[in-house]
Design an enzyme around this catalytic site. Sequence first.
Site, PDB file in Angstrom:
ATOM      1  N   TYR A 133       2.192   4.520   1.225  1.00 15.70           N
ATOM      2  CA  TYR A 133       2.029   5.866   3.473  1.00 15.70           C
ATOM      3  C   TYR A 133       0.689   6.618   2.978  1.00 15.70           C
ATOM      4  O   TYR A 133       0.814   7.343   1.565  1.00 15.70           O
ATOM      5  CB  TYR A 133       2.979   6.069   2.919  1.00 15.70           C
ATOM      6  CG  TYR A 133       4.614   5.233   3.221  1.00 15.70           C
ATOM      7  CD1 TYR A 133       4.872   4.387   3.867  1.00 15.70           C
ATOM      8  CD2 TYR A 133       6.051   5.703   2.113  1.00 15.70           C
ATOM      9  CE1 TYR A 133       6.229   3.637   3.994  1.00 15.70           C
ATOM     10  CE2 TYR A 133       6.901   5.007   1.796  1.00 15.70           C
ATOM     11  CZ  TYR A 133       7.027   3.847   3.238  1.00 15.70           C
ATOM     12  OH  TYR A 133       7.961   3.156   2.852  1.00 15.70           O
ATOM     13  N   ASP A 155       0.810  -1.154  -0.104  1.00 15.92           N
ATOM     14  CA  ASP A 155      -0.338  -0.261   0.216  1.00 15.92           C
ATOM     15  C   ASP A 155       0.712   1.072  -0.040  1.00 15.92           C
ATOM     16  O   ASP A 155       1.565   1.616   0.546  1.00 15.92           O
ATOM     17  CB  ASP A 155      -0.836   0.018   1.590  1.00 15.92           C
ATOM     18  CG  ASP A 155      -2.423   0.146   0.908  1.00 15.92           C
ATOM     19  OD1 ASP A 155      -2.467  -0.344   0.150  1.00 15.92           O
ATOM     20  OD2 ASP A 155      -3.071   0.167   1.873  1.00 15.92           O
ATOM     21  N   PHE A 213       7.854   1.445  -1.076  1.00 14.15           N
ATOM     22  CA  PHE A 213       9.092   2.324   0.131  1.00 14.15           C
ATOM     23  C   PHE A 213       9.521   3.180   0.495  1.00 14.15           C
ATOM     24  O   PHE A 213       9.845   4.058   1.030  1.00 14.15           O
ATOM     25  CB  PHE A 213       9.862   0.274   0.624  1.00 14.15           C
ATOM     26  CG  PHE A 213       9.577  -0.329  -0.092  1.00 14.15           C
ATOM     27  CD1 PHE A 213       8.784  -0.792   1.758  1.00 14.15           C
ATOM     28  CD2 PHE A 213       9.161  -1.368  -0.425  1.00 14.15           C
ATOM     29  CE1 PHE A 213       8.316  -2.193   2.448  1.00 14.15           C
ATOM     30  CE2 PHE A 213       8.846  -2.717  -0.184  1.00 14.15           C
ATOM     31  CZ  PHE A 213       8.353  -2.913   0.961  1.00 14.15           C
ATOM     32  N   HIS A 230      10.022  -9.765   5.613  1.00 14.15           N
ATOM     33  CA  HIS A 230       9.401  -8.029   5.238  1.00 14.15           C
ATOM     34  C   HIS A 230      10.338  -7.225   6.037  1.00 14.15           C
ATOM     35  O   HIS A 230      11.009  -7.428   7.304  1.00 14.15           O
ATOM     36  CB  HIS A 230       8.053  -7.881   5.511  1.00 14.15           C
ATOM     37  CG  HIS A 230       7.376  -6.514   5.333  1.00 14.15           C
ATOM     38  ND1 HIS A 230       7.757  -5.521   5.617  1.00 14.15           N
ATOM     39  CD2 HIS A 230       6.725  -6.303   3.842  1.00 14.15           C
ATOM     40  CE1 HIS A 230       7.301  -4.417   4.955  1.00 14.15           C
ATOM     41  NE2 HIS A 230       6.780  -4.956   3.709  1.00 14.15           N
TER      42      HIS A 230
END
Length: 219
Positions: A67, A65, A78, A186
């Site tokens: 931010y 998703d 990211f 992750h």
Amino acid sequence: MEVQIESSWKEVLEDEFKKEYFTSLTDFVKKEYKQYTCYPKGSQVFSAFDLTPFDDTKVVILGQDPYHGEHQAHGLCFSVNEGIPFPPSLKNIFKELESDLGIKKTSGNLESWSKQGVLLLNATLTVRANQAGSHQNQGWETFTDKVIQTISEKKENVVFILWGSYAQRKISLIDTSKHHIIKSAHPSPLSVYRGFWNSKPFSKTNDFLASKNKKTIEW
């Protein structure tokens, strides 16, 4: 939502934009941006594609998703806008990068990676402010799955970096006989100790690209 997308992507994804689910998705996104604060800015929704043309794509990093905090998202997974503090996952990505290749980052903006052929692709391309996951299951995942499949079918020797179980579920869309998969836990603080540290994704990517006589990435 206007689909202004880089021309080589437009060519390979042309049929997708005409499908019913994409029309519904466009209507949903337009309504959301009108009624609420949403991220990234409308002009940046397709930034990952604009900065990394289909023909140049040699690495794919998958996120989930955008931010959902102010000034953070700008269309690349990211990555954050210049001058914005690093979110926790990005902080850990940079720690691993330093341990792997000795590179220390001062900016969280990853556009320089995109411009070298690293597609920074979120599964969902928009989100409502301060509401994580608010635009999931509206059609974005169908679209981005198609993007992964198209890369898999039409290209070869692409490196797919899959961090965490969500990204790793996408392996079924990738022909692993012609592409290279790098997977680990992750980088989020919740899972980073389960195998993200010392996984060396950056040097492994460059080793593979070099083995195929492709230009390596300056991370």
